[in-house]
Scaffold this motif. Structure first.
Motif, PDB file in Angstrom:
ATOM      1  N   TYR A 113       0.834  -1.157  -0.064  1.00 46.86           N
ATOM      2  CA  TYR A 113      -0.110  -0.088   0.092  1.00 46.86           C
ATOM      3  C   TYR A 113       0.733   1.495   0.135  1.00 46.86           C
ATOM      4  N   SER A 114       2.041   1.136   0.819  1.00 42.94           N
ATOM      5  CA  SER A 114       2.679   2.340   0.802  1.00 42.94           C
ATOM      6  C   SER A 114       3.451   2.676  -0.442  1.00 42.94           C
ATOM      7  N   TYR A 115       4.014   1.551  -1.145  1.00 39.80           N
ATOM      8  CA  TYR A 115       4.889   1.697  -2.267  1.00 39.80           C
ATOM      9  C   TYR A 115       3.925   2.284  -3.429  1.00 39.80           C
ATOM     10  N   LEU A 116       2.482   1.826  -3.556  1.00 39.92           N
ATOM     11  CA  LEU A 116       1.639   2.202  -4.477  1.00 39.92           C
ATOM     12  C   LEU A 116       1.085   3.608  -4.271  1.00 39.92           C
ATOM     13  N   TYR A 117       0.776   3.865  -3.156  1.00 39.84           N
ATOM     14  CA  TYR A 117      -0.014   5.123  -2.603  1.00 39.84           C
ATOM     15  C   TYR A 117       0.827   6.189  -2.131  1.00 39.84           C
ATOM     16  N   GLN A 118       1.959   6.038  -1.745  1.00 43.44           N
ATOM     17  CA  GLN A 118       2.784   7.013  -1.009  1.00 43.44           C
ATOM     18  C   GLN A 118       4.013   7.181  -1.708  1.00 43.44           C
ATOM     19  N   ASP A 119       5.029   7.864  -0.987  1.00 44.78           N
ATOM     20  CA  ASP A 119       6.290   8.045  -1.907  1.00 44.78           C
ATOM     21  C   ASP A 119       7.092   6.862  -1.932  1.00 44.78           C
ATOM     22  N   HIS A 146      -8.331  -9.365   5.427  1.00 46.11           N
ATOM     23  CA  HIS A 146      -8.508  -8.695   6.761  1.00 46.11           C
ATOM     24  C   HIS A 146      -8.508  -7.099   6.555  1.00 46.11           C
ATOM     25  N   LYS A 147      -8.464  -6.469   5.333  1.00 41.70           N
ATOM     26  CA  LYS A 147      -8.279  -5.279   5.098  1.00 41.70           C
ATOM     27  C   LYS A 147      -7.184  -4.715   5.749  1.00 41.70           C
ATOM     28  N   THR A 148      -5.933  -5.336   6.021  1.00 41.79           N
ATOM     29  CA  THR A 148      -4.835  -4.978   6.763  1.00 41.79           C
ATOM     30  C   THR A 148      -4.449  -3.663   5.595  1.00 41.79           C
ATOM     31  N   GLY A 149      -3.963  -2.648   6.426  1.00 44.05           N
ATOM     32  CA  GLY A 149      -3.392  -1.693   5.546  1.00 44.05           C
ATOM     33  C   GLY A 149      -4.353  -0.767   4.620  1.00 44.05           C
TER      34      GLY A 149
END
Length: 346
Positions: free
Chosen positions: A251-257, A338-341
């Motif tokens: 999630y961080s790689y795709l939607y954050q820096d 589980h919708k984690t992250g």
């Protein structure tokens, strides 16, 4: 001259005081443990190719301390054509491995390994053709020369062949050298959505036709994390933390820096340029490779019984697998869905 002799009790008292002083100094100099009092679990994880954007979530979890937050110290081992990570997993030298694409074969061969998370909801394999040659659909490729690597011949190629009437007679060996393709406008080759199309355009000045295998009806998951049943039974908490942290990393790689991960990727694989990494990430987002389908509601890494069975039935029809395999033994869903992250992308 009189020499003073200390009593035995005095000697013992001095020795004791010196020992207490030494131990105090030693304790002060030791590093302070985290508040949890737990050391990080050491994890070795094998990816199935050289470092690139398609593994960005794992590198992001390392770079941004997401694995560490979950009490893990993760070492990522690159793969490649000469590396058999499945053998390393079987030998106990890897804790997790991207080998879940063979999960049904594990059941077939009675091997104690299962898929625990499917990071790619769509397989990013593609067929690439020159523009203006009439090869702009899967149906149009029937009878045309296509370069296919051996591993693809045993998976998605057989599905496409059964669906669109391809034959092995039209195949050529793909050696990961794009020279033949660039030299022959009639030739078609396999590739990876975030890699070969970019290189072909950059080196050959060609804006190629790109056909995503998933768009051709292939339902296989991709980038599937595999673990042994022993690992799941004996260390389920470690498995859960590894999957959760990996998903958060994605999630961080795709939607954050993405830059923290990209720095590690370039250090591991100097062939990766900033432009190629940006292209690979863009393609994953644009085509919903990671975050689409069931993952939209259940979270990245999602797997479902319905999807596994749909894939299996399609491959049985294509003659890849025999009928009668208990496909439900190929995977476990207790660590995903589980919708984690999922809040990271909001």
């Amino acid at each position: 001259m009189m020499i003073r002799h200390e009593s035995a009790n005095q000697n013992r008292a001095k020795v004791t005081m010196r020992l207490i002083g030494f131990l105090t100094l030693l304790l002060v100099s030791l590093p302070i443990a985290p508040a949890t009092g737990k050391a990080e679990d050491q994890i070795t994880f094998g990816i199935d190719w050289r470092a690139e954007a398609e593994y960005g979530g794992y590198y992001q979890a390392v770079a941004n301390g997401i694995y560490a937050k979950h009490g893990l110290s993760v070492s990522i081992r690159e793969g490649g054509p000469q590396v058999n990570h499945m053998q390393l997993l079987m030998a106990g030298r890897l804790d997790f491995n991207l080998g879940g694409g063979r999960a049904i074969e594990f059941v077939q061969q009675k091997l104690p390994y299962v898929a625990i998370a499917a990071i790619f909801q769509k397989d990013p394999a593609v067929l690439i053709a020159h523009p203006g040659q009439g090869n702009d659909s899967f149906a149009a490729l029937k009878g045309k020369p296509i370069e296919i690597a051996p591993d693809a011949r045993q998976s998605w190629w057989r599905f496409l062949a059964a669906k669109y009437g391809y034959t092995d007679a039209q195949t050529r060996l793909y050696t990961f050298n794009m020279g033949p393709f660039l030299a022959d406008k009639k030739l078609i080759q396999q590739g990876y959505l975030g890699s070969e199309p970019f290189v072909i355009k950059e080196k050959g000045g060609i804006d190629p036709v790109v056909l995503l295998v998933a768009d051709g009806g292939y339902k296989g998951y991709g980038n599937i994390i595999t673990a042994s049943r022993k690992m799941i039974e004996e260390r389920p908490d470690v498995v859960r933390r590894f999957v959760d942290a990996s998903v958060e990393g994605w999630y961080s790689y795709l939607y954050q820096d993405p830059e923290p991960a990209n720095r590690l990727i370039k250090a591991a694989n100097p062939e990766m340029s900033d432009a190629l990494l940006a292209y690979g990430r863009k393609m994953m987002n644009q085509h919903g490779i990671v975050d689409s389908g069931d993952a939209l509601a259940l979270g990245i890494g999602a797997m479902t019984k319905a999807r596994w069975n749909e894939f299996y039935r399609g491959m049985v029809a294509a003659g890849v697998y025999p009928d009668g395999i208990d496909v439900d033994r190929a995977y476990v869903t207790e660590f995903v869905n589980h919708k984690t992250g999922i809040e990271i992308k909001k």
